[in-house]
Each structure stands twice: as C-alpha cells, then as structure tokens.
Write an enzyme that holds these catalytic residues in place. Structure first.
Site, PDB file in Angstrom:
ATOM      1  N   ARG A  30      45.399  92.663  -4.530  1.00 43.63           N
ATOM      2  CA  ARG A  30      44.543  93.337  -3.547  1.00 43.63           C
ATOM      3  C   ARG A  30      43.092  92.922  -3.743  1.00 43.63           C
ATOM      4  NH1 ARG A  30      47.864  96.535  -0.762  1.00 43.63           N
ATOM      5  NH2 ARG A  30      49.695  97.299  -1.906  1.00 43.63           N
ATOM      6  N   ASN A  88      38.834  80.888   4.217  1.00 44.35           N
ATOM      7  CA  ASN A  88      37.458  80.405   4.296  1.00 44.35           C
ATOM      8  C   ASN A  88      37.352  79.134   3.451  1.00 44.35           C
ATOM      9  OD1 ASN A  88      36.623  82.639   5.851  1.00 44.35           O
ATOM     10  ND2 ASN A  88      36.428  83.882   4.016  1.00 44.35           N
ATOM     11  N   HIS A 101      42.451  80.520  -1.412  1.00 46.48           N
ATOM     12  CA  HIS A 101      43.113  81.804  -1.214  1.00 46.48           C
ATOM     13  C   HIS A 101      43.248  82.097   0.268  1.00 46.48           C
ATOM     14  CE1 HIS A 101      38.756  82.435  -1.648  1.00 46.48           C
ATOM     15  NE2 HIS A 101      38.888  83.411  -0.778  1.00 46.48           N
ATOM     16  N   HIS A 103      43.573  85.178   2.915  1.00 45.54           N
ATOM     17  CA  HIS A 103      43.395  86.620   3.119  1.00 45.54           C
ATOM     18  C   HIS A 103      44.468  87.127   4.080  1.00 45.54           C
ATOM     19  CE1 HIS A 103      39.046  86.931   1.721  1.00 45.54           C
ATOM     20  NE2 HIS A 103      39.105  85.629   1.958  1.00 45.54           N
TER      21      HIS A 103
HETATM   22  P1  AMP Z   1      36.094  84.292   0.240  1.00 44.74           P
HETATM   23  O1  AMP Z   1      34.806  84.751   0.827  1.00 44.74           O
HETATM   24  O2  AMP Z   1      37.090  83.822   1.248  1.00 44.74           O
HETATM   25  O3  AMP Z   1      35.891  83.312  -0.904  1.00 44.74           O
HETATM   26  O4  AMP Z   1      36.760  85.593  -0.358  1.00 44.74           O
HETATM   27  C1  AMP Z   1      36.677  85.952  -1.684  1.00 44.74           C
HETATM   28  C2  AMP Z   1      37.262  87.332  -1.771  1.00 44.74           C
HETATM   29  O5  AMP Z   1      37.573  87.590  -3.126  1.00 44.74           O
HETATM   30  C3  AMP Z   1      36.310  88.436  -1.314  1.00 44.74           C
HETATM   31  O6  AMP Z   1      36.929  89.171  -0.260  1.00 44.74           O
HETATM   32  C4  AMP Z   1      36.110  89.286  -2.568  1.00 44.74           C
HETATM   33  O7  AMP Z   1      36.024  90.648  -2.298  1.00 44.74           O
HETATM   34  C5  AMP Z   1      37.344  88.941  -3.389  1.00 44.74           C
HETATM   35  N1  AMP Z   1      37.216  89.059  -4.836  1.00 44.74           N
HETATM   36  C6  AMP Z   1      36.226  88.567  -5.631  1.00 44.74           C
HETATM   37  N2  AMP Z   1      36.478  88.847  -6.916  1.00 44.74           N
HETATM   38  C7  AMP Z   1      37.656  89.518  -6.949  1.00 44.74           C
HETATM   39  C8  AMP Z   1      38.460  90.094  -7.979  1.00 44.74           C
HETATM   40  N3  AMP Z   1      38.101  90.023  -9.264  1.00 44.74           N
HETATM   41  N4  AMP Z   1      39.617  90.704  -7.642  1.00 44.74           N
HETATM   42  C9  AMP Z   1      40.002  90.789  -6.343  1.00 44.74           C
HETATM   43  N5  AMP Z   1      39.296  90.271  -5.326  1.00 44.74           N
HETATM   44  C10 AMP Z   1      38.142  89.653  -5.616  1.00 44.74           C
END
Ligand code: AMP
Ligand code: ZN
Length: 115
Positions: A30, A88, A101, A103
C-alpha cells in the site's frame, strides 16, 4: 541493488511495507500516502529505474505487472466499478521513486484529468 533505493529496501525487508501480495518476482504494497481508498504499488523485485529502462526481453515482466494489478483490483473489490493504473516515468512524468512501479488507484470516482 542500489542501497539507497527505498523500494529495494522494502523488497529486502529492511524497511516496513504494508505488503498485500508477493511472489518470486514481484511485490505489491500500500502506498504510504494514498490518493484514494485503494492505492497499491506493484513493483518488480528486480531494480529497474523506470519504464524507460525496460528492455525488449522484459516484455513478460511488464505484462505481469498489469496482471498482478488486475488480480489485486479484484481482491480489493474495485474491479467492477473500475480503477486507474498509472506508471510515472522520469522527471517530467512525475516519478519520485526511481524503481519501476505501477500505481493501482481506486475505490472512489477519480477525476478525468491526467495532469
Ligand atoms: P511516483 O511519483 O510514481 O514515483 O510514486 C511514488 C509513490 O511512492 C508515491 O505515491 C509515494 O507516496 C510512495 N512511497 C514513497 N515511499 C514509500 C514507502 N516507503 N512505502 C510506500 N509507498 C511509498
Ligand atoms: Zn530499487
């Protein structure tokens, strides 16, 4: 694996993650800052910087990311209503964590905009 990569550290169990799915090659957990009632990140365990860094040989890996997200959407009960899948890529794509990753976002009506 880059030591400083937060998602590699979750894969390695060095950092806590709310893991909802795991198999040999993938983990889903999550999002720490959820944008919707369901906000899950699906990642390959292997460190790949971004979708731009995928090779042709990683076609199956790329497809598997979507299939895992599909299965999780079913499990979370949002498949019928619908959801959004987002990747992204690099700076102008808004990528903050440089480990590929996907989403999975849903559980509420999402806006039509794509930024
Ligand atoms: P992006 O902007 O596509 O690189 O998304 C990165 C996502 O990772 C963001 O939605 C953050 O909230 C999420 N994120 C960052 N660190 C963590 C973590 N330790 N555990 C879970 N989600 C994370
Ligand atoms: Zn990584």
């Amino acid at each position: 694996m880059p030591d400083e990569c937060v998602f590699c550290r979750i894969v390695a169990g060095e950092m806590p993650g709310d893991i909802v799915y795991q198999d040999e090659g993938f983990v889903a957990f999550r999002d720490i800052s959820p944008q919707a009632p369901v906000h899950i990140l699906v990642i390959p365990k292997m460190h790949i910087d971004s979708s731009a860094d995928l090779t042709d040989e990683q076609q199956d890996l790329a497809g598997r990311l979507i299939i895992i997200a599909r299965n999780l959407a079913e499990k979370e009960g949002i498949a019928d209503r619908g959801y959004r899948l987002v990747i992204n890529c690099r700076s102008e794509g808004g990528q903050q964590v440089p480990h590929l990753h996907l989403h999975l976002i849903g559980g509420r009506k999402l806006s039509g905009g794509l930024g």
